[in-house]
Design a protein around this motif. Structure first.
Motif, short mmCIF file in Angstrom:
data_model
loop_
_atom_site.label_atom_id
_atom_site.label_comp_id
_atom_site.label_asym_id
_atom_site.label_seq_id
_atom_site.Cartn_x
_atom_site.Cartn_y
_atom_site.Cartn_z
N THR A 3 0.82 -1.20 0.00
CA THR A 3 0.00 0.00 0.00
C THR A 3 0.86 1.25 0.00
N TYR A 9 -8.74 4.14 1.20
CA TYR A 9 -9.17 2.78 0.84
C TYR A 9 -8.64 1.69 1.77
N LYS A 12 -10.95 -0.34 4.23
CA LYS A 12 -11.83 -1.28 3.53
C LYS A 12 -11.07 -2.54 3.14
N ALA A 13 -9.85 -2.37 2.66
CA ALA A 13 -9.04 -3.53 2.25
C ALA A 13 -8.74 -4.43 3.45
N GLU A 15 -10.33 -4.61 6.37
CA GLU A 15 -11.57 -5.20 6.88
C GLU A 15 -11.99 -6.40 6.03
N SER A 16 -11.75 -6.33 4.73
CA SER A 16 -12.16 -7.43 3.86
C SER A 16 -11.31 -8.68 4.11
N LEU A 84 -3.45 -8.89 -2.07
CA LEU A 84 -4.49 -7.86 -2.14
C LEU A 84 -3.82 -6.51 -1.96
N ASP A 88 -7.71 -2.19 -3.24
CA ASP A 88 -8.69 -3.17 -3.68
C ASP A 88 -9.34 -3.81 -2.46
N CYS A 89 -10.26 -4.74 -2.67
CA CYS A 89 -10.87 -5.43 -1.53
C CYS A 89 -11.46 -6.76 -1.98
N TRP A 90 -11.64 -7.66 -1.01
CA TRP A 90 -12.38 -8.90 -1.23
C TRP A 90 -13.82 -8.67 -0.83
N THR A 91 -14.74 -9.35 -1.49
CA THR A 91 -16.15 -9.02 -1.31
C THR A 91 -17.00 -10.16 -0.76
N GLY A 202 -14.09 -10.42 -5.38
CA GLY A 202 -13.30 -9.26 -5.02
C GLY A 202 -13.56 -8.11 -5.97
#
Length: 320
Positions: A3, A9, A12-13, A15-16, A84, A88-91, A202
């Motif tokens: 990062t 962002y 969010k990344a 937390e995912s 990751l 970006d993030c996983w969903t 993601g």
């Protein structure tokens, strides 16, 4: 997770990752590259709250994206490595479990990947899928040598790099390439096949601060050329030939996009071009000369010099 300047962002990344439901332990290793915003402060707060789940690479000077990527990747010691980036993030919460279960039950596979959605800086969908077309579920090393079809935020590798009985580490050249994910896909696929799940698990974020987004089309082609040039040193036979074909395709695309950029590129990459000429003289020259009406005087003069010196080198090798 690498990062840089991801203050908006990074939460969010993280937390995912923390939201993944697994029957195995997950360690999040974060490489933060001396951001001037509050990216590191946010990560440090998560480390204080989850000290046994998050490990932050010690603070140091800015080293650039690829050095940051390399040091963070090599710090990962788990049986599997998932990637990751911080924007970006996983969903879905079962992403890691699904991919690891597959790899555990299929030892002939070395990589698992899946589809991603595309979102903008605000998190709104730009389009539904990165890979909407029908594609095979299994890839081989030969398939991957044709083009980069896997997506960074989707990949899990069987960790042959830093763990196991004979860890390989990363090649010395890896820190110099600007597209490390494709190189990793190829290096990992030497040890087994690749499973691709069509499930969207993601999201890939496009925003003005993204390294890839900041490049124009010709800049992206040059980055891709550089990565494949390094990568082909690791392979032989059919795979190496397919990578050479990609390099020649890059030259053709660059010529069509920006003739002036191609001129400066050829001057800057003389050594690499001579190397390619020794690989396959006729193919390279055909590619360089495919649009003679667009050739500048400088490029035509350069090509004549390379044609002479390249053929001379080839003739020497034939007789020695």
């Amino acid at each position: 997770m690498i990062t840089y300047m991801h203050e908006a962002y990074i939460g969010k990344a993280i937390e995912s990752v923390l939201g993944q439901k697994t029957n195995f332990q997950v360690e999040l290793v974060v490489g933060e590259d001396a951001s001037s915003d509050n990216t590191r402060g946010i990560i440090e707060d998560y480390v204080r709250r989850y000290p046994k789940r998050i490990r932050l690479i010690p603070k140091g000077p800015n080293v650039g994206p690829q050095q940051n990527f390399t040091r963070t990747f090599l710090a990962c010691k788990g049986k599997y490595i998932a990637m990751l980036e911080g924007d970006d993030c996983w969903t879905v919460p079962h992403k890691l479990q699904k991919q690891v279960d597959f790899l555990e039950n299929n030892p002939d596979y070395a990589v698992s990947a899946h589809n991603l959605s595309v979102i903008n800086a605000a998190g709104k969908a730009i389009n539904d899928l990165i890979r909407p077309e029908k594609i095979p579920t299994t890839y081989t090393l030969e398939n991957l040598a044709i083009a980069n079809v896997l997506l960074t935020a989707s990949c899990i590798y069987r960790n042959t790099f830093t763990a196991g009985p004979n860890p390989t580490g990363l090649p010395d050249w890896f820190v110099h390439t600007k597209i490390g994910d494709y190189c990793l896909h190829m290096l990992a696929a030497r040890h087994g096949k690749v499973m691709y799940f069509p499930d969207v698990m993601g999201a890939y974020r496009i925003h003005d601060g993204g390294i890839w987004t900041r490049q124009d089309d010709s800049g992206r082609v040059i980055m891709y050329f550089e990565a494949i040039y390094y990568l082909r040193k690791e392979f032989k036979g059919e795979v190496k030939q397919k990578l050479l074909k990609q390099l020649l395709d890059c030259l053709q695309m660059l010529s069509r996009m920006d003739a002036i950029r191609l001129d400066s590129f050829l001057l800057e990459y003389k050594t690499q071009m001579l190397d390619l000429i020794m690989e396959d003289y006729s193919l390279v020259m055909k590619q360089l000369l495919h649009s003679p009406q667009h050739l500048s005087t400088a490029r035509y003069s350069w090509i004549k010099q390379i044609r002479y010196s390249g053929q001379r080198i080839i003739n020497w090798y034939k007789h020695h």
